[in-house]
Write a protein that holds these residues in place. Structure first.
Motif, PDB file in Angstrom:
ATOM      1  N   UNK A  54     -35.943 -16.827 -35.852  1.00  0.00           N
ATOM      2  CA  UNK A  54     -35.814 -17.969 -36.190  1.00  0.00           C
ATOM      3  C   UNK A  54     -34.105 -17.999 -36.709  1.00  0.00           C
ATOM      4  N   UNK A  55     -33.629 -17.609 -37.885  1.00  0.00           N
ATOM      5  CA  UNK A  55     -32.278 -18.159 -38.574  1.00  0.00           C
ATOM      6  C   UNK A  55     -31.338 -18.493 -37.347  1.00  0.00           C
ATOM      7  N   UNK A  56     -31.464 -16.880 -36.544  1.00  0.00           N
ATOM      8  CA  UNK A  56     -29.876 -17.831 -35.360  1.00  0.00           C
ATOM      9  C   UNK A  56     -30.809 -18.554 -34.346  1.00  0.00           C
ATOM     10  N   UNK A  57     -31.704 -18.935 -34.221  1.00  0.00           N
ATOM     11  CA  UNK A  57     -32.519 -20.336 -33.499  1.00  0.00           C
ATOM     12  C   UNK A  57     -32.078 -21.070 -34.376  1.00  0.00           C
ATOM     13  N   UNK A  61     -28.665 -24.653 -33.651  1.00  0.00           N
ATOM     14  CA  UNK A  61     -28.969 -26.253 -33.422  1.00  0.00           C
ATOM     15  C   UNK A  61     -27.964 -26.782 -33.401  1.00  0.00           C
ATOM     16  N   UNK A  62     -27.634 -28.176 -32.919  1.00  0.00           N
ATOM     17  CA  UNK A  62     -26.961 -29.444 -32.313  1.00  0.00           C
ATOM     18  C   UNK A  62     -27.565 -29.963 -33.477  1.00  0.00           C
TER      19      UNK A  62
END
Length: 66
Positions: A54-57, A61-62
């Protein structure tokens, strides 16, 4: 899972007492999350791998695109 006692706040929690953020506590197999304004209420727990993904996703994000 027992309730963790090693809660920590984000360094982005702001000035003053920093009560407008979430706190996390890490365990070997789970990450626990709670609201810093109401620490005795509900706590969310996630398997460590799921929370890491979740944190990596979020990091990918831009945030400038709207």
């Amino acid at each position: 899972m027992t309730t963790p006692d090693n809660w920590r706040k984000s360094s982005y929690s702001g000035g003053g007492e920093g009560n407008n953020c979430v706190e996390i506590a890490t365990r070997t197999t789970h990450i626990a999350i709670r609201d810093s304004k109401t620490p005795t209420r509900a706590t969310l727990t996630f398997p460590t791998g799921t929370f890491t993904a979740f944190l990596e996703a979020l990091k990918s994000l831009d945030c400038t695109a709207r």
